[in-house]
Write an enzyme that holds these catalytic residues in place. Structure first.
Site, short mmCIF file in Angstrom:
data_model
loop_
_atom_site.label_atom_id
_atom_site.label_comp_id
_atom_site.label_asym_id
_atom_site.label_seq_id
_atom_site.Cartn_x
_atom_site.Cartn_y
_atom_site.Cartn_z
N THR A 158 2.51 -10.03 14.44
CA THR A 158 1.37 -10.55 13.70
C THR A 158 0.46 -9.37 13.36
OG1 THR A 158 -0.29 -12.30 13.69
CG2 THR A 158 -0.06 -11.12 15.75
N THR B 172 0.81 -1.23 0.00
CA THR B 172 0.00 0.00 0.00
C THR B 172 0.84 1.27 0.00
OG1 THR B 172 -1.82 -1.09 1.13
CG2 THR B 172 -1.71 1.29 1.37
N THR C 299 1.33 -4.76 4.16
CA THR C 299 1.11 -5.16 5.55
C THR C 299 0.51 -6.57 5.67
OG1 THR C 299 -1.08 -4.13 5.57
CG2 THR C 299 0.76 -2.80 6.35
N ASP C 300 -0.21 -7.01 4.61
CA ASP C 300 -0.96 -8.26 4.77
C ASP C 300 -0.08 -9.44 5.17
OD1 ASP C 300 -3.29 -6.96 4.21
OD2 ASP C 300 -3.42 -7.61 2.12
N ASP D 239 1.60 -6.73 -4.41
CA ASP D 239 0.76 -6.73 -3.22
C ASP D 239 1.30 -7.90 -2.39
OD1 ASP D 239 -2.53 -5.98 -2.53
OD2 ASP D 239 -1.56 -7.66 -1.51
N SER D 240 1.44 -7.73 -1.09
CA SER D 240 2.11 -8.79 -0.32
C SER D 240 1.30 -10.07 -0.25
CB SER D 240 2.46 -8.29 1.08
OG SER D 240 1.32 -8.19 1.89
N SER D 241 0.04 -10.04 -0.65
CA SER D 241 -0.73 -11.28 -0.72
C SER D 241 -0.16 -12.22 -1.77
CB SER D 241 -2.19 -10.98 -1.09
OG SER D 241 -2.68 -9.97 -0.27
N GLN E 263 -4.60 -21.47 18.80
CA GLN E 263 -5.40 -20.46 18.10
C GLN E 263 -5.49 -19.17 18.91
OE1 GLN E 263 -9.20 -22.08 16.86
NE2 GLN E 263 -8.21 -23.89 16.02
N CYS E 264 -5.18 -19.24 20.19
CA CYS E 264 -5.17 -18.02 21.01
C CYS E 264 -3.92 -17.23 20.67
CB CYS E 264 -5.11 -18.35 22.50
SG CYS E 264 -6.40 -19.44 23.05
#
Ligand code: ASP
Length: 335
Positions: A160, A12, A89-90, A57-59, A271-272
């Site tokens: 993250t 971005t 950022t993704d 795009d970082s995706s 997952q936490c």
């Protein structure tokens, strides 16, 4: 005068609006960067800019792009005091984690940053992110891969993305910040704590088949059997709480045992976002203990996944990989 290498990979920060949505634009990025007044201040470090082609795009980034960033740094390692990597950022936390492992014996700052609002738009957060990341890279007190965003410097392999719209978009749920940027940049860690013990070396990643599987209530493990046993060398299993998985299904034990036999490494993480995996605490994590899954502790998924790439790329055998997954290599894990 300190000299920084600024690597623009896409994202971005240097994007413009098109009919299909935001896309990177190298000419516009170069013009906007040159127009940041702080970078012309006598207090700013000297810098050179490397612009990747294609900008992404970082995706769309993965192993190939991580290797490209790693080799861009390795080739120039002796010529600069530090590096700033501008990135979308993704998947920035994945790339920062990957680079933390790839750059063995790193003794200079490598700071990832980007923006939620493009430089060419009003209220862009890119200007402060770039200028402060450059200052951190020039000050040289952080000799590791960091991620600077929204006033906070995080350890790259602990970061993250936690918000898709806040300007403070990243968190480090299980490790303290490396620095905070207020009126001054306040470093919060002992700079000598990160001094490497080995000489600098770049370890490129191989395109190893690795997967992330998220457990959910009602998961029918049998559908994952083929993927987990024949296709994947490493699996990051996102478990409930401290490492628990539905235990009433017999399929799981069978599949994981088969995967283990065929040489896959299963890493259990939680997952936490906060806290750690502690296999064996509950009966529902017994199956994972029994088949020898590795305990992912408090690693992020980004760190666990890229650590598997790293260890497989070093050509280690499965038992060594399992041992090293549970060892802290770059500050990614509290032992
Ligand atoms: N989709 C963008 C990217 O990751 C988002 C961003 O940079 O903030 O490249």
């Amino acid at each position: 005068m300190k000299k920084i290498c600024l690597i623009y990979t896409g994202g971005t920060v240097g994007m413009v609006k098109s009919e299909e949505g935001y896309v990177p634009d190298s000419a516009r990025f170069a013009a906007e960067l040159a127009a940041i007044p702080d970078l012309h201040s006598p207090d700013a470090p000297a810098y050179d800019v490397v612009v990747f082609d294609p900008l992404l795009d970082s995706s769309d980034m993965a192993v190939h792009e991580w290797n490209k960033i790693g080799s861009a740094i390795a080739e120039r390692y002796d010529n600069y005091d530090g590096f700033v990597v501008l990135h979308g950022t993704d998947t920035m936390a994945y790339s920062a984690s990957a680079l933390s492992f790839m750059l063995e014996g790193l003794a200079k700052p490598v700071i990832f940053t980007g923006a939620q609002i493009p430089l060419y738009e009003m209220r862009s957060d890119g200007r402060d992110n770039i200028v402060t990341a450059m200052m951190i890279a020039a000050e040289g007190r952080v000799r590791e891969v960091g991620l600077y965003f929204g006033g906070k410097l995080l350890r790259g392999c602990r970061a993250t993305k936690s918000s898709s719209d806040a300007l403070e978009a990243f968190e480090s749920p299980n490790a303290p910040l490396l620095a905070e940027a207020g009126i001054r940049i306040r470093y919060l860690q002992d700079p000598d704590g990160t001094l490497p013990k080995s000489p600098f070396r770049f370890q490129p990643f191989a395109d190893v088949p690795i997967g992330v599987i998220k457990v959910f209530p009602g998961i029918q493990f049998e559908f994952f059997e083929q993927v987990m046993t024949d296709k994947l060398k490493g699996v990051v299993l996102e478990t409930f709480g401290t490492g628990n998985v539905p235990s009433s299904q017999k399929a799981l034990l069978h599949i994981i045992a088969k995967a283990h036999k065929s040489g896959s490494v299963i890493v259990a993480r939680s997952q936490c976002a906060q806290g750690q995996v502690s296999l064996g605490t509950y009966a529902t994590s017994r199956a994972l203990v029994d088949i020898g899954a590795a305990n992912g502790g408090d690693m992020t998924t980004e760190a666990a996944l890229t650590k598997l790439y790293y260890l497989f790329s070093k050509g280690l055998d499965v038992s060594q990989i399992k041992k090293l997954v549970e060892k802290n290599l770059r500050g990614e894990l509290s032992e």
